[in-house]
Design a protein around this motif. Structure first.
Motif, PDB file in Angstrom:
ATOM      1  N   UNK A 218       0.841  -1.189   0.000  1.00 46.00           N
ATOM      2  CA  UNK A 218       0.000   0.000   0.000  1.00 46.00           C
ATOM      3  C   UNK A 218       0.886   1.252   0.000  1.00 46.00           C
ATOM      4  N   UNK A 219       0.384   2.373  -0.514  1.00 50.39           N
ATOM      5  CA  UNK A 219       1.207   3.587  -0.596  1.00 50.39           C
ATOM      6  C   UNK A 219       1.738   4.024   0.768  1.00 50.39           C
ATOM      7  N   UNK A 260     -10.817   6.499   6.956  1.00 51.93           N
ATOM      8  CA  UNK A 260      -9.615   5.911   6.367  1.00 51.93           C
ATOM      9  C   UNK A 260      -9.929   4.538   5.787  1.00 51.93           C
ATOM     10  N   UNK A 261     -10.689   3.730   6.512  1.00 52.68           N
ATOM     11  CA  UNK A 261     -11.044   2.408   6.015  1.00 52.68           C
ATOM     12  C   UNK A 261     -11.864   2.501   4.728  1.00 52.68           C
ATOM     13  N   UNK A 262     -12.732   3.463   4.651  1.00 46.24           N
ATOM     14  CA  UNK A 262     -13.496   3.651   3.420  1.00 46.24           C
ATOM     15  C   UNK A 262     -12.586   4.035   2.263  1.00 46.24           C
ATOM     16  N   UNK A 265     -10.467   1.266   0.596  1.00 45.48           N
ATOM     17  CA  UNK A 265     -11.201   0.122   0.068  1.00 45.48           C
ATOM     18  C   UNK A 265     -10.607  -0.471  -1.206  1.00 45.48           C
ATOM     19  N   UNK A 266     -10.295   0.341  -2.224  1.00 40.59           N
ATOM     20  CA  UNK A 266      -9.745  -0.223  -3.463  1.00 40.59           C
ATOM     21  C   UNK A 266      -8.396  -0.919  -3.276  1.00 40.59           C
ATOM     22  N   UNK A 267      -7.653  -0.582  -2.241  1.00 46.14           N
ATOM     23  CA  UNK A 267      -6.333  -1.177  -2.041  1.00 46.14           C
ATOM     24  C   UNK A 267      -6.405  -2.646  -1.636  1.00 46.14           C
TER      25      UNK A 267
END
Length: 312
Positions: A218-219, A260-262, A265-267
């Motif tokens: 993840x970034x 943050x969790x929302x 999501x795509x990650x």
């Protein structure tokens, strides 16, 4: 704090598989000497978990370490409050009675987290009513293997099925005077535990998410955001859990974590299939007690936060 941050940033993000709640407990125990602060223990336990359920379990145990520091470190604990009528003080029917042969504990708890694995049970019980007719509550510590204690496993939940839950029946259980914890069972223990548990379980969640983020590429900006949320939650875990100001800040922190969790999501498409599928199944855990949190936050908003300045 720095030791915990370095752990999150440098420890191998490839967790060893955990195939049972016993395996989780052994790993949790290994962290105790390295991370004596309960908040750091929650972070580290979450980071080493191979799934959300075992991260939750470490946060749950760390919450006990925070609110009940007098308990032995090497024995898993469970707080036992919920009864057929709920967990509100007025619903507690479990009784602590003083008989000619000493203190006795009797009653039923319908839902005990980690109940079949716990060795120490922290039981909320009534020892009568006060002058206003309200339940007078005590917190009582009893061993899970004591005569008169019956623990029955409940069916698995549809999420975090690895974490056992149980029904507890107490039948005339002998209690020593020193096993009745000092202070009001509700104000000193049950009510603040809800706040302490939220802080430590979310710390464990953030530790686990940092592990997933590191091993899934993840970034860096996302990893740094998760780390910042962990630092914020750690501070709240050490604040007074009975203070309305703590509840206001915690409400804001939980909302930031939710956003943050929302956003990430795509990650999850970058995450290995077993971890991703368990996350989709288990994320419902984060919604448990949502109504209780909302009521706690609204009550904090209604409470005065200090003297009002009248101006010149």
């Amino acid at each position: 704090m720095n030791d915990a941050l370095r752990f999150l940033l440098t420890e191998s993000p490839e967790p060893l598989p955990l195939d049972s709640v016993d395996a989780w407990w052994r790993r949790h125990l290994e962290l105790l000497s390295r991370f004596p602060a309960p908040a750091d223990l929650a972070l580290a336990g979450g980071f080493l978990a191979d799934r959300l359920g075992y991260a939750f379990a470490s946060g749950y145990q760390a919450a006990h370490r925070s609110l009940f520091p007098m308990l032995p470190e090497d024995r898993p604990c469970a707080l036992c409050a919920t009864e057929p009528g709920g967990a509100h003080p007025s619903a507690i029917q479990t009784r602590l009675t003083d008989t000619d042969s000493g203190l006795r504990l009797s009653g039923t708890k319908t839902f005990v987290t980690l109940g079949t694995r716990a060795e120490l049970l922290l039981v909320v019980a009534s020892d009568g009513q006060d002058a206003q007719g309200r339940n007078r509550l005590k917190m009582v510590m009893v061993g899970a293997k004591r005569p008169g204690v019956r623990v029955t496993a409940l069916p698995e939940l549809p999420f975090v099925p690895e974490i056992p839950h149980a029904e507890l029946v107490l039948e005339d259980v002998v209690v020593a005077p020193e096993e009745v914890l000092l202070g009001d069972g509700y104000a000193r223990y049950l009510k603040p535990f809800r706040t302490v548990e939220d802080c430590h379980v979310h710390l464990a969640l953030l530790g686990w998410l940092l592990q997933v983020a590191r091993r899934s590429g993840w970034p860096e900006s996302v990893r740094e955001e998760l780390l910042a949320l962990a630092v914020m939650m750690r501070g709240l875990a050490q604040a007074d859990p009975t203070d309305a100001a703590t509840h206001l800040a915690l409400g804001g922190a939980l909302e930031l974590a939710r956003r943050t969790l929302e956003r990430v999501g795509p990650l999850w498409e970058r995450v290995d299939a077993p971890t991703r599928e368990r996350w989709e199944r288990d994320r419902k855990l984060l919604d448990v007690a949502g109504k209780v949190r909302a009521k706690r936050l609204e009550a904090a908003r209604q409470r005065p936060q200090g003297p009002t300045s009248e101006g010149p």
